[in-house]
Design a protein around this motif. Structure first.
Motif, PDB file in Angstrom:
ATOM      1  N   LEU A 463       1.825  -5.021 -17.411  1.00 33.52           N
ATOM      2  CA  LEU A 463       0.641  -4.184 -17.529  1.00 33.52           C
ATOM      3  C   LEU A 463       0.568  -3.476 -18.879  1.00 33.52           C
ATOM      4  O   LEU A 463      -0.519  -3.218 -19.402  1.00 33.52           O
ATOM      5  N   ARG A 480     -11.219  -9.903  -7.313  1.00 34.13           N
ATOM      6  CA  ARG A 480     -11.508  -8.578  -6.750  1.00 34.13           C
ATOM      7  C   ARG A 480     -12.783  -8.606  -5.913  1.00 34.13           C
ATOM      8  O   ARG A 480     -12.831  -8.040  -4.808  1.00 34.13           O
ATOM      9  N   PHE A 601      -4.396   1.322  -4.084  1.00 27.11           N
ATOM     10  CA  PHE A 601      -4.832   0.156  -4.853  1.00 27.11           C
ATOM     11  C   PHE A 601      -6.111  -0.416  -4.248  1.00 27.11           C
ATOM     12  O   PHE A 601      -7.052  -0.766  -4.971  1.00 27.11           O
ATOM     13  N   TYR A 618       0.260   1.387  -9.575  1.00 24.06           N
ATOM     14  CA  TYR A 618      -1.086   1.487 -10.139  1.00 24.06           C
ATOM     15  C   TYR A 618      -1.373   2.848 -10.764  1.00 24.06           C
ATOM     16  O   TYR A 618      -2.470   3.070 -11.288  1.00 24.06           O
ATOM     17  N   TRP A 621      -2.149   4.663 -15.472  1.00 25.66           N
ATOM     18  CA  TRP A 621      -2.860   3.765 -16.386  1.00 25.66           C
ATOM     19  C   TRP A 621      -4.270   4.266 -16.695  1.00 25.66           C
ATOM     20  O   TRP A 621      -5.091   3.522 -17.231  1.00 25.66           O
ATOM     21  N   THR A 624      -6.245   6.633 -12.143  1.00 26.54           N
ATOM     22  CA  THR A 624      -6.001   7.564 -11.047  1.00 26.54           C
ATOM     23  C   THR A 624      -5.733   8.956 -11.601  1.00 26.54           C
ATOM     24  O   THR A 624      -5.315   9.119 -12.759  1.00 26.54           O
ATOM     25  N   VAL A 639      -9.815  -1.680 -13.995  1.00 26.16           N
ATOM     26  CA  VAL A 639      -9.395  -2.173 -12.682  1.00 26.16           C
ATOM     27  C   VAL A 639      -9.127  -3.675 -12.747  1.00 26.16           C
ATOM     28  O   VAL A 639      -8.165  -4.170 -12.139  1.00 26.16           O
ATOM     29  N   LEU A 642      -5.757  -4.271 -14.156  1.00 29.16           N
ATOM     30  CA  LEU A 642      -4.736  -3.950 -13.160  1.00 29.16           C
ATOM     31  C   LEU A 642      -4.595  -5.085 -12.149  1.00 29.16           C
ATOM     32  O   LEU A 642      -3.477  -5.491 -11.809  1.00 29.16           O
ATOM     33  N   ALA A 646      -1.196  -7.170 -11.529  1.00 25.40           N
ATOM     34  CA  ALA A 646      -0.509  -6.934 -10.258  1.00 25.40           C
ATOM     35  C   ALA A 646      -0.697  -8.051  -9.242  1.00 25.40           C
ATOM     36  O   ALA A 646       0.178  -8.265  -8.406  1.00 25.40           O
TER      37      ALA A 646
END
Length: 694
Positions: A463, A480, A601, A618, A621, A624, A639, A642, A646
């Motif tokens: 990441l 996603r 997440f 998560y 970065w 959050t 996102v 990420l 991940a």
């Protein structure tokens, strides 16, 4: 006839929708062809097995007959088709097939005129290359993108062979390196390519005359190297002092070291063109005769001059057909490349010797699957000293559970020069019964573990530093969107006792009319203990008190820790939910509070703000709100970045029905019930097919 069985290019339609569409019926004479998984999806037709074809009642419902291109039964099937005035469709494996020859293929070609490797007659591919009007800028751009991906991942028809050592084709004094491609005696493409055994001898002699001071290397077929088949040039290479390339290596990695390439009908000649190498052809493969190769013979039917991009676009994008073997859906060449590159990456990653330490017998079949490689060995040990000794002797690695104590094994491995790898079940997807569920993903980390922020991990490094180009982020965005659309969550995937991700925990409608609810996502105590040191430690009770004070009577939901036994009482002032409820609850939530739950997440995927009080992977970065500080996490992520790190780059995914590696897209489709199990017509099913005629 060429348009009678067009490829199905609708990748987004469900299998149920596809089955409802009327499709022509193909009569199959060959049992070997009948056993090809997903044959109906490849040919966009319904399949009818016809072992007794001459009877009129066996042909009344058939639109055409099909068989392998130049197989032993193909001429008989052609004659039957002519006798009954039926079209004939020749089928052959495509150019990007699978990891191993015995695996299900991602690609087939179907030809209504001939077959691409038979130069004695026209083929659909040859006619396409002689035609014009299909070379659109969008198609050629797609071809360049696919070519780049094929070269970057080193993909070929089969992909189990390791890369060639960097200096395999070494020459004293920087002499020119000439690679001569041999083929086995009886190769089914030689005679249709208007060549024979003498052609190979002439090719070798011509290479010597053309390059008198060069170093000649003869590449044998893998079956020849293993002694299973006889090659044409094995003896002749020794007589002319040409070096035989030892072992089996990835074709592109070997071709990259050559200066010029000589071939008869081998597909490696075309792969050399992809690398920009000069190619001399002594037969007539599909890529000869278009102005790209230096040809020993001429095909008067091939009248146009083509670029490599056009030849690739015609052969790989328009002529070949692709089906995802995991889902059973027709797919694009891009998706086939993605799947094969992942399989090859895992095969290479698992190569060599792996000593597994600390796993009970029940976990060993799972480990053998996830650590499998065509050129690897996995062994299990109870004694760490013996494991390190064997791993060091075989230049291998040690694999331990993620929960294994960090010391003193780390120090022992460091002194012995042996890598230490920690593994644990992944976040996405489980398969099997409630009592014995097999994970569909596995996390493999050479640095630490993803939920321990006190030390770096491979995920954190990815990441922080991994390049993420537009293609990867586009893929991440699509993944996603699919997860959100189909209600797939990490929380439900890792839960110990959840129902389907589409059903509520108890079937009752959730109270979703409040736009300002808070959700406290519980975290197992073990994860809570791994929060960064030197700061206040939070647990679920403290978070619930904080949330109750902040809500002042507004709805409050509580998701208990996934590994906590069932029967958790609802906290005071909160509605208890289960992981399967998350897709319907999150739209009404204004913020998620958690120590380190995977539900955080899931909330980020759906655009819900998250505040963390621990050190989940998560956090830190810029996505959050965090109570902890993460000095190593300095890269601001989106996102989609990420998700790319991940869910795409970090875990390994495994399809248990087909026993193969795959990607997160395939696992999500299986979780959503939008896939097809591998269906090989064997045993009773094969007998019933013969009796019923389909």
């Amino acid at each position: 006839m060429p348009d009678l069985f067009p490829a199905d290019t609708d990748e987004n339609a469900s299998l149920a929708d596809k089955e409802e569409r009327p499709r022509p019926a193909l009569g199959v004479w060959s049992r070997r062809l009948l056993n090809v998984p997903h044959l109906a999806a490849f040919l966009n037709a319904s399949i009818r097995y016809r072992p007794r074809l001459p009877s009129p009642r066996h042909i009344s419902d058939i639109t055409a007959l099909t068989d392998w291109g130049r197989a032993g039964t193909s001429e008989r099937t052609r004659r039957l088709a002519d006798a009954h005035n039926l079209p004939y469709l020749a089928v052959e494996k495509g150019f990007l097939c699978s990891l191993r020859p015995e695996d299900e293929s991602c690609s087939l070609v179907a030809d209504a005129t001939g077959i691409h490797y038979d130069a004695s007659r026209p083929s659909d591919l040859e006619n396409l290359l002689n035609d014009t009007g299909w070379e659109t800028p969008a198609l050629l751009a797609e071809a360049r993108e696919a070519m780049t991906a094929v070269l970057r991942h080193g993909l070929s028809k089969y992909n189990m062979a390791p890369d060639a050592p960097p200096f395999l084709l070494t020459t004293p004094g920087q002499r020119q390196r000439i690679l001569i491609i041999d083929q086995p005696v009886g190769d089914h493409t030689i005679a249709p390519g208007l060549a024979d055994g003498d052609t190979f001898i002439r090719m070798l002699e011509q290479a010597r005359r053309d390059h008198p001071g060069a170093a000649l290397f003869v590449k044998s077929h893998p079956d020849t190297a293993l002694g299973r088949k006889q090659g044409h040039l094995t003896a002749a290479a020794r007589d002319c002092r040409a070096a035989l390339v030892p072992g089996d290596f990835s074709p592109l990695s070997l071709l990259a070291q050559a200066d010029e390439v000589y071939a008869v009908t081998s597909h490696m000649g075309f792969e050399a063109l992809l690398l920009g190498k000069p190619v001399h052809c002594f037969g007539l493969p599909f890529y000869a005769g278009w102005g790209l190769t230096r040809d020993a013979m001429r095909c008067p039917r091939r009248v146009r001059r083509r670029t490599v991009e056009e030849l690739f676009a015609a052969a790989y994008l328009l002529y070949a057909r692709y089906v995802n073997p995991v889902t059973g859906h027709p797919c694009s060449a891009r998706d086939a490349i993605r799947l094969l590159s992942e399989q090859r990456r895992r095969n290479e990653q698992n190569g060599g010797y792996t000593a597994c330490l600390g796993f009970d017998r029940r976990r060993r079949p799972l480990l053998r699957a996830f650590l499998a490689s065509s050129h690897g060995e996995t062994a299990f040990f109870r004694n760490d000293t013996e494991a390190v000794r064997r791993a060091s002797a075989n230049k291998g690695r040690i694999v331990v559970p993620a929960s294994w104590p960090a010391s003193p094994l780390e120090g022992v491995c460091r002194r012995a020069g042996v890598p230490l790898v920690r593994i644990e079940d992944g976040w996405l997807g489980r398969e099997g019964t409630k009592a014995e569920r097999r994970p569909a993903s596995l996390l493999r980390d050479e640095q630490g573990t993803p939920d321990d922020a006190s030390r770096p991990s491979t995920l954190e490094t990815l990441l922080e530093h991994a390049p993420m180009d537009e293609a990867l982020l586009t893929r991440s965005q699509a993944l996603r969107a699919y997860m959100v659309k189909h209600g797939i969550t990490l929380a439900a995937s890792v839960a110990a006792d959840t129902p389907s991700a589409h059903d509520a925990a108890d079937g009752r409608p959730m109270p979703l009319d409040a736009p300002s609810a808070l959700l406290v996502a519980g975290t197992p105590p073990a994860a809570t203990a791994r929060t960064p040191s030197g700061r206040d430690e939070w647990d679920d009770r403290r978070l619930l008190r904080l949330a109750r004070d902040a809500q002042a009577g507004a709805p409050l939901y509580y998701l208990p820790p996934f590994r906590q036994p069932g029967g958790t009482p609802a906290p005071e002032g909160a509605t208890l939910i289960r992981p399967a409820d998350l897709p319907r609850v999150l739209p009404s939530v204004r913020k998620v509070l958690t120590v380190a739950s995977a539900a955080g997440f899931d909330a980020l995927l759906r655009g819900v703000p998250v505040h963390t009080y621990g050190s989940p992977f998560y956090a830190g970065w810029g996505l959050t709100g965090d109570e902890a500080v993460f000095p190593r996490r300095s890269r601001p992520l989106t996102v989609d970045m990420l998700v790319a790190g991940a869910l795409i780059l970090y875990p390994a995914y495994y399809d248990w029905s087909g026993r193969r590696f795959c990607g997160p897209e395939e696992i999500c489709r299986l979780l959503a019930g939008d896939g097809a199990a591998t269906a090989r017509p064997t045993g009773l099913r094969r007998i019933l097919r013969r009796l019923w005629g389909h």
